[in-house]
Design a protein around this motif. Structure first.
Motif, mmCIF file in Angstrom:
data_model
loop_
_atom_site.group_PDB
_atom_site.id
_atom_site.type_symbol
_atom_site.label_atom_id
_atom_site.label_comp_id
_atom_site.label_asym_id
_atom_site.label_seq_id
_atom_site.Cartn_x
_atom_site.Cartn_y
_atom_site.Cartn_z
ATOM 1 N N TYR A 32 15.734 -4.162 -48.227
ATOM 2 C CA TYR A 32 15.719 -4.506 -46.806
ATOM 3 C C TYR A 32 16.346 -3.388 -45.966
ATOM 4 O O TYR A 32 15.850 -3.049 -44.892
ATOM 5 C CB TYR A 32 16.459 -5.825 -46.611
ATOM 6 N N ALA A 33 17.436 -2.813 -46.470
ATOM 7 C CA ALA A 33 18.123 -1.737 -45.746
ATOM 8 C C ALA A 33 17.282 -0.469 -45.693
ATOM 9 O O ALA A 33 17.454 0.354 -44.797
ATOM 10 C CB ALA A 33 19.474 -1.441 -46.397
ATOM 11 N N LEU A 34 16.382 -0.308 -46.615
ATOM 12 C CA LEU A 34 15.520 0.866 -46.638
ATOM 13 C C LEU A 34 14.455 0.811 -45.551
ATOM 14 O O LEU A 34 14.120 1.836 -44.952
ATOM 15 C CB LEU A 34 14.857 0.971 -48.013
ATOM 16 N N TRP A 35 13.943 -0.359 -45.234
ATOM 17 C CA TRP A 35 12.809 -0.508 -44.311
ATOM 18 C C TRP A 35 12.969 -1.835 -43.552
ATOM 19 O O TRP A 35 12.218 -2.772 -43.773
ATOM 20 C CB TRP A 35 11.519 -0.496 -45.130
ATOM 21 N N PRO A 36 13.933 -1.961 -42.607
ATOM 22 C CA PRO A 36 14.259 -3.264 -42.016
ATOM 23 C C PRO A 36 13.341 -3.750 -40.895
ATOM 24 O O PRO A 36 13.219 -4.954 -40.687
ATOM 25 C CB PRO A 36 15.669 -3.054 -41.468
ATOM 26 N N PHE A 37 12.706 -2.831 -40.170
ATOM 27 C CA PHE A 37 11.905 -3.259 -39.027
ATOM 28 C C PHE A 37 10.622 -3.937 -39.506
ATOM 29 O O PHE A 37 9.929 -3.433 -40.362
ATOM 30 C CB PHE A 37 11.583 -2.074 -38.117
ATOM 31 N N GLY A 38 10.360 -5.099 -38.933
ATOM 32 C CA GLY A 38 9.175 -5.864 -39.325
ATOM 33 C C GLY A 38 9.468 -6.897 -40.395
ATOM 34 O O GLY A 38 8.556 -7.559 -40.886
ATOM 35 N N ARG A 39 10.735 -7.037 -40.782
ATOM 36 C CA ARG A 39 11.107 -8.037 -41.786
ATOM 37 C C ARG A 39 12.318 -8.813 -41.293
ATOM 38 O O ARG A 39 13.070 -8.346 -40.452
ATOM 39 C CB ARG A 39 11.411 -7.365 -43.128
ATOM 40 N N THR A 40 12.518 -9.984 -41.847
ATOM 41 C CA THR A 40 13.656 -10.812 -41.483
ATOM 42 C C THR A 40 14.155 -11.564 -42.713
ATOM 43 O O THR A 40 13.474 -11.612 -43.735
ATOM 44 C CB THR A 40 13.279 -11.796 -40.349
ATOM 45 N N VAL A 41 15.324 -12.154 -42.593
ATOM 46 C CA VAL A 41 15.944 -12.889 -43.696
ATOM 47 C C VAL A 41 15.845 -14.382 -43.415
ATOM 48 O O VAL A 41 16.144 -14.830 -42.312
ATOM 49 C CB VAL A 41 17.433 -12.487 -43.842
ATOM 50 N N VAL A 42 15.405 -15.140 -44.415
ATOM 51 C CA VAL A 42 15.331 -16.604 -44.320
ATOM 52 C C VAL A 42 15.987 -17.195 -45.558
ATOM 53 O O VAL A 42 16.183 -16.511 -46.562
ATOM 54 C CB VAL A 42 13.873 -17.100 -44.194
ATOM 55 N N ASP A 43 16.304 -18.493 -45.469
ATOM 56 C CA ASP A 43 16.848 -19.182 -46.639
ATOM 57 C C ASP A 43 15.752 -19.365 -47.674
ATOM 58 O O ASP A 43 14.623 -19.703 -47.345
ATOM 59 C CB ASP A 43 17.408 -20.551 -46.246
ATOM 60 N N ARG A 44 16.102 -19.132 -48.934
ATOM 61 C CA ARG A 44 15.153 -19.314 -50.026
ATOM 62 C C ARG A 44 14.984 -20.810 -50.271
ATOM 63 O O ARG A 44 15.966 -21.542 -50.347
ATOM 64 C CB ARG A 44 15.689 -18.634 -51.279
ATOM 65 N N PRO A 45 13.751 -21.262 -50.403
ATOM 66 C CA PRO A 45 13.533 -22.692 -50.671
ATOM 67 C C PRO A 45 14.194 -23.103 -51.985
ATOM 68 O O PRO A 45 13.946 -22.511 -53.022
ATOM 69 C CB PRO A 45 12.008 -22.816 -50.768
ATOM 70 N N GLY A 46 15.062 -24.079 -51.908
ATOM 71 C CA GLY A 46 15.738 -24.571 -53.101
ATOM 72 C C GLY A 46 16.822 -23.641 -53.608
ATOM 73 O O GLY A 46 17.397 -23.877 -54.658
ATOM 74 N N GLY A 47 17.136 -22.599 -52.883
ATOM 75 C CA GLY A 47 18.116 -21.620 -53.362
ATOM 76 C C GLY A 47 19.472 -21.716 -52.702
ATOM 77 O O GLY A 47 20.289 -20.829 -52.812
#
Length: 137
Positions: free
Chosen positions: A47-62
């Protein structure tokens, strides 16, 4: 625009940041007991390598008890210091107008660096579509 911002990000800190997370992942995996944090470090490095265009969400069941306990341990041992580093770096990047989007990207890394377990990184145009909901396991 995302590609241009990612290239600028990569040149002005993203590569070094990703290498740091990658090195932490290797160390955690070598210690065996800390493999979950090592895998999370690899995920954050990507994520730190290529952050633009991505986001963080909670993993289902995680987000169970083990993820919560692991995140508390991570927060006390490393997360708070990594988050402080991101804030300081974001402040330094925000001094210039060109650096403002980079500073925002650095601030986007704080939640996942504080609580990495039970998180998933997905494209920002589809934050609710996960690999689990598509049938890929």
């Amino acid at each position: 625009m995302k590609t241009l911002l990612n290239i600028i990000w990569l040149l002005f800190g993203g590569l070094w940041l990703a290498l740091g997370y990658f090195a932490a992942g290797i160390i955690c995996c070598l210690l065996v007991v800390t493999i979950p944090w090592g895998l999370a470090s690899f995920r954050i490095a990507n994520y730190a390598l290529w952050p633009f265009g991505r986001t963080v969400v909670d993993r289902p069941g995680g987000t169970g008890v083990f993820s919560l306990l692991g995140n508390v341990i991570w927060l006390l041992v490393a997360g708070i210091w990594i988050a402080i580093g991101h804030v300081v770096t974001a402040f330094a990047m925000a001094i210039t107008i060109i650096g403002i989007p980079l500073a925002i990207a650095n601030l986007k890394l704080i939640p996942v660096s504080l609580m990495p377990l039970g998180k998933q990184i997905v494209p920002s145009d589809r934050p609710f579509v996960t690999t689990y909901s598509k049938g890929y396991h």
